[in-house]
Structure formats: structure tokens, C-alpha cells
Design an enzyme around this catalytic site. Structure first.
Site, PDB file in Angstrom:
ATOM      1  N   TYR A   1       0.759  10.309  10.189  1.00  0.00           N
ATOM      2  CA  TYR A   1       0.386   9.550   8.891  1.00  0.00           C
ATOM      3  C   TYR A   1      -0.491   8.561   9.202  1.00  0.00           C
ATOM      4  O   TYR A   1      -0.293   7.736  10.313  1.00  0.00           O
ATOM      5  CB  TYR A   1       1.565   8.904   8.205  1.00  0.00           C
TER       6      TYR A   1
ATOM      7  N   HIS B   1       6.221   5.321   6.572  1.00  0.00           N
ATOM      8  CA  HIS B   1       5.874   6.366   5.514  1.00  0.00           C
ATOM      9  C   HIS B   1       7.218   7.190   5.371  1.00  0.00           C
ATOM     10  O   HIS B   1       7.101   8.429   5.115  1.00  0.00           O
ATOM     11  CB  HIS B   1       4.597   7.119   5.798  1.00  0.00           C
TER      12      HIS B   1
ATOM     13  N   GLU C   1       6.347   1.568  -2.538  1.00  0.00           N
ATOM     14  CA  GLU C   1       5.206   2.434  -3.241  1.00  0.00           C
ATOM     15  C   GLU C   1       5.616   3.604  -3.837  1.00  0.00           C
ATOM     16  O   GLU C   1       4.904   4.016  -4.970  1.00  0.00           O
ATOM     17  CB  GLU C   1       3.976   2.697  -2.164  1.00  0.00           C
TER      18      GLU C   1
ATOM     19  N   ASP D   1      -6.067   5.760  -3.424  1.00  0.00           N
ATOM     20  CA  ASP D   1      -5.598   6.329  -4.890  1.00  0.00           C
ATOM     21  C   ASP D   1      -5.145   5.063  -5.970  1.00  0.00           C
ATOM     22  O   ASP D   1      -4.285   5.477  -6.469  1.00  0.00           O
ATOM     23  CB  ASP D   1      -4.700   7.482  -4.720  1.00  0.00           C
TER      24      ASP D   1
ATOM     25  N   HIS E   1       0.707  -2.142  -3.312  1.00  0.00           N
ATOM     26  CA  HIS E   1       0.069  -0.944  -2.867  1.00  0.00           C
ATOM     27  C   HIS E   1      -1.286  -0.888  -3.283  1.00  0.00           C
ATOM     28  O   HIS E   1      -1.616  -1.264  -4.417  1.00  0.00           O
ATOM     29  CB  HIS E   1       0.807   0.250  -3.385  1.00  0.00           C
TER      30      HIS E   1
ATOM     31  N   ASP F   1       3.087   1.533   8.939  1.00  0.00           N
ATOM     32  CA  ASP F   1       3.501   2.182   7.810  1.00  0.00           C
ATOM     33  C   ASP F   1       4.263   3.421   8.537  1.00  0.00           C
ATOM     34  O   ASP F   1       3.800   4.411   8.905  1.00  0.00           O
ATOM     35  CB  ASP F   1       2.696   2.507   6.940  1.00  0.00           C
TER      36      ASP F   1
HETATM   37  C1  GCO Z   1      -0.186   2.955   2.050  1.00  0.00           C
HETATM   38  C2  GCO Z   1       0.282   4.377   1.434  1.00  0.00           C
HETATM   39  C3  GCO Z   1      -0.752   5.342   1.075  1.00  0.00           C
HETATM   40  C4  GCO Z   1      -0.031   6.577   0.517  1.00  0.00           C
HETATM   41  C5  GCO Z   1      -0.898   7.167  -0.539  1.00  0.00           C
HETATM   42  C6  GCO Z   1      -0.484   8.450  -1.385  1.00  0.00           C
HETATM   43  O1  GCO Z   1       0.429   2.301   2.629  1.00  0.00           O
HETATM   44  O2  GCO Z   1      -1.216   2.709   1.473  1.00  0.00           O
HETATM   45  O3  GCO Z   1       1.314   5.018   2.272  1.00  0.00           O
HETATM   46  O4  GCO Z   1      -1.643   5.710   2.228  1.00  0.00           O
HETATM   47  O5  GCO Z   1       0.257   7.651   1.413  1.00  0.00           O
HETATM   48  O6  GCO Z   1      -1.198   6.276  -1.476  1.00  0.00           O
HETATM   49  O7  GCO Z   1      -1.238   8.804  -2.249  1.00  0.00           O
HETATM   50 MG    MG Z   2       2.480   2.996   2.730  1.00  0.00          MG
END
Ligand code: GCO
Ligand code: MG
Length: 431
Positions: free
Chosen positions: A184, A237, A287, A341, A337, A235
Site C-alpha cells: 500500500y 491500511h 477514514e 480522492d 483524511h 499507514d
Molecule cells: C490515506 C488513505 C488513502 C486511501 C484512498 C482510498 O491515508 O490517504 O489510506 O490513500 O487508500 O483515499 O480511496
Molecule cells: Mg489511510
């Protein structure tokens, strides 16, 4: 006779005229602006009022299901709200929230967020003030940010982090590639995949234990090569098993992390207690949350240190403000967050919350490329690792819809969806 200073500034006079018996603006139209200026689908709601030149924008970006948010706004919220005055933001929010009966889902929350943030934008434009003034003014000048350092191998990550530090960042998230696996937040590792990890089938796969060991090595190298001053973040994730997450956070304690993010998936939030019982590593989570029952227990139990919701997934600026205030009561700080996106309108709402909330923690930063800045004029400004809020009324952002139309959603195999990643044996990972 002393010339007394005028009791009200021109902006205050204007705001008072706007409310003293003057007709409140009414919602004349609600439209959805979609664009993909930097590889990620962005959704913004525009509310146009019956007062010439008075309109507002709100972020409604749920990139993996963007095609569902637009109809949710157009087919359900627009008929519900046309003709309503724009002044009663909380009443409109509660009306939208309850109008679907079943609630607290990501699509509808994003649709409501678009309406909510657009109404705050309108109110700011009416008052001639940036939204942060409407929410009580600044606690700080700008929002301290962290950048995304990453790389295929350890030294690539160190180099990437060093670049951020050279730009003045004090905080850096570090993510390293995994050889032959779908890691990730970083490119694939370049070294060969250890034989023992060969997957049973083709396609993106991942091994939690391998990632955990490799990432702990990364943290050791980053701390030793980048020094004690820089704040390191990572992260997870939500890719480790709950017990691995407890082990990982415990092992990471020696590297004095600023925070470890999403060590657990939302389905496993009851394990946060075990992380707390095993270490003092600061934890960030949120998030993936859409429902108050997800963030409330973690905040009330002081089981996390940073609440990290995606503001539009909670329903917008209004609910996020309430989350920040709840968190303040329990010593939990904010870390909204802030990935690619979120639209620049949403990032401005983040920075506004960063400035007005006493318990601000840190702000995730994502770069706005030229195409994005051509569409969203007035993106939050990044200087020396800080994000600065607009001083213009409302969010201070104007959207060039002609430019937006030149960057339509690009068809893709997953329609912007989140790819499935599996373990070696083919089991899908909740990540
Ligand atoms: C972060 C998030 C993103 C997400 C993404 C999913 O910490 O910024 O984990 O990288 O993976 O927003 O659409
Ligand atoms: Mg994240």
C-alpha cells in the site's frame, strides 16, 4: 466629540442586512460537477440560489462509487430541497439525513456532504467572510501537514522523505514497496519475491507477516537515517490481522512514531483496546468510518489519539465539526483524511476545521496538479509544510465548469473502484 469607530465593519453591516428581515436566498438549482483532473474521480455539488451571483460548492467525493453519488443528489436531495431557504444548514442536514430512512451509508453521506458544504459556502459568501470565521475564527495560522514518502526499497523511501524535509515538512508518512506483492502507498519492491511466498494464483496478492517485518525494518532505517527530529507516520491500511496489528504497534513503539494509521479494519475496532494495553504508540483511525457508532466508542474510550474520518463520508462540514468537538472532550486530536480522492473544496473544508478546532492534530497533504488548479481556482496553499486557508468569502474557491468538462471521468475496468487484493492462498483481504 471623539469620532467613534464605526460599530460594524462593512462586511458585518452586509451580513446584518442579509439577516435583518431581508429575504433569505432560496435554492433555485442543485447540480453535480464531476471531473478527473489527476487520475481520481472527484464529485462536487453546486447549489445556485435565487439571488444573482450567490451559489456555493460542496465536496461529495466517494471516488470508488462516484457514479452513484450524482443520482443520489439529483433524484433525491434536489427535489427535497428546491425552494428551501439556504440559511438553515443544520435543519437541511437533518432533513436530508432522515429522508432516506436507512442512513449512515457512504453514498448518501457524500451526497449530503455536497449539500452541507455548499450551504456553508453560501453563508460565507453572503456574510463576506471565509467559513472559518463563521465557525469561530482561527486557533492557529495554518495547518501543519505530512507528506507521502514512498519507494520501492528502503533507500528510495529515505530519499523521498528527505525531499519532503527539504521542502520544510516536519512530518513524513513512510511506505515501502513489497517485492512482487501489492503493497500500500508505494511502488512494488524490486527485489525478487522469496520463493516461499509464491501465490497459488495470479493477480495482486499480499502477505501481512512479510509486510509487517519489512515495514518494521523500514521504520528502523528511517529513524536511524532521518534522525530523531522528523515525525514519522505509517499507514497499515487495515491489512494486518488484529493480533499482528497489536504486535506491529508494540514493535513500532521504539521508533517514536507520530502515529500508526488504520492498524485495524472498521470490523475489528474492539481490538483497539488490546493495542492500548500493549503499547503507547499513537494511533490514528477513521477514514473508512461512516457511522457515529464507529467513531464514538474509540473517542469515548480514548482508544485512539487521532480521529481521521473522510469528512464527506460522515456527511460534511457540519458533522465533522461535531466529531472534532466530541474528540476534544476526550483528548483526541484531529487528522482529517486528505488523499487525492478529496476535491480541493473538501481540502479547504479540512483546513478550515484544522484552524477552528482547538484539538487539531495534523493534516494529510495531497498535491494539486496544474489541471486540478485550472478547474478549482483557489486551492488551499501549501507553504513550508503548512496548508493555508483562503481568506476569501465562503471556501474561497471558484470552479471553472468548462475546464471541468474537459476532464471527464475516464472509463476504467473498475470504474474507479478499489482493486481486490488477496493472500497467497487467494483469500480476499479487507483493506
Ligand atoms: C490515506 C488513505 C488513502 C486511501 C484512498 C482510498 O491515508 O490517504 O489510506 O490513500 O487508500 O483515499 O480511496
Ligand atoms: Mg489511510
Amino acid at each position: 466629540m471623539l469620532a467613534l469607530a464605526p460599530r460594524f465593519t462593512e462586511a458585518e453591516e452586509k451580513a446584518q442586512r442579509a439577516t435583518r428581515g431581508m429575504p433569505q436566498p432560496r435554492i433555485k438549482d442543485i447540480s453535480v460537477i464531476e471531473c478527473q483532473p489527476d487520475g481520481v474521480r472527484l464529485t462536487v455539488v453546486k447549489i445556485t440560489t435565487d439571488q444573482d451571483g450567490l451559489y456555493g460548492y460542496g465536496c461529495a467525493t466517494f471516488t470508488q462509487r462516484a457514479d452513484l453519488v450524482k443520482p443520489a443528489v439529483e433524484k433525491y436531495l434536489k427535489p427535497l430541497l428546491l425552494g428551501r431557504t439556504t440559511d438553515r444548514i443544520e435543519d437541511i442536514w437533518q432533513s436530508c439525513y432522515n429522508s432516506s430512512y436507512w442512513r449512515n451509508g457512504p453514498v448518501l453521506n457524500n451526497a449530503i456532504s455536497g449539500i452541507d458544504q455548499a450551504l456553508w459556502d453560501i453563508k460565507g459568501r453572503q456574510a463576506g467572510m471565509p467559513v472559518y470565521q463563521l465557525a469561530g475564527g482561527k486557533c492557529r495560522e495554518a495547518a501543519d501537514c505530512y507528506g507521502h514518502a514512498s519507494g520501492a526499497d528502503f533507500q528510495d523511501v529515505v530519499e523521498s522523505a528527505t525531499k519532503y524535509m527539504a521542502q520544510g515538512f516536519r512530518n513524513v508518512r513512510v511506505q515501502v514497496g513489497l517485492p512482487g506483492m501489492a503493497g500500500y502507498g508505494s511502488a512494488h519492491g524490486t527485489s525478487a519475491l522469496p520463493k516461499a511466498y509464491q501465490p497459488l494464483e495470479s493477480g495482486p496478492f499480499y502477505d501481512p507477516a512479510y509486510d509487517m517485518r519489512r515495514t518494521l525494518k523500514l521504520l528502523e532505517i528511517c529513524r536511524s537515517q532521518l534522525g530523531d527530529e522528523v515525525q514519522l507516520l505509517h499507514d497499515v491500511h487495515e491489512r494486518l490481522t488484529p493480533n499482528e496489528a497489536v504486535q506491529f504497534c508494540k514493535e513500532a513503539e521504539q521508533y517514536r512514531m507520530f502515529f500508526i494509521e488504520d492498524p485495524l479494519s472498521p470490523e475489528n475496532i474492539d481490538y483497539f483496546r488490546q493495542i492500548r494495553q500493549n503499547c503507547a504508540t499513537p494511533i490514528a483511525m477513521g477514514e473508512l468510518f461512516n457511522n457515529p457508532h464507529e467513531w464514538q466508542p474509540l473517542i469515548e474510550g480514548r482508544l485512539i489519539d487521532y480521529i481521521r474520518v473522510h469528512v464527506s463520508q460522515t456527511g460534511g462540514f457540519s458533522p465533522a465539526r461535531k466529531i472534532a468537538i466530541l474528540a476534544e472532550q476526550f483528548g483526541v486530536k484531529t487528522a482529517w483524511h486528505g488523499p487525492g480522492d478529496v476535491s480541493p473544496v473538501g481540502h479547504m473544508a479540512n483546513v478550515t476545521l484544522d484552524l477552528v478546532s482547538y484539538n487539531f492534530g495534523i493534516q494529510e497533504y495531497s498535491h494539486f496538479n496544474e489541471r486540478t488548479q485550472a478547474i478549482f481556482q483557489g486551492c488551499p496553499e501549501m507553504r513550508d509544510g503548512y496548508l493555508w486557508v483562503s481568506e476569501k468569502p465562503g471556501w474561497g474557491i471558484e470552479i471553472d465548469e468548462k475546464e471541468a468538462a474537459k476532464a471527464p471521468f475516464v472509463a476504467s475496468p473498475l470504474n474507479g473502484g478499489w482493486g481486490v487484493i488477496r493472500l497467497r492462498d487467494g483469500t480476499v483481504i479487507n483493506q
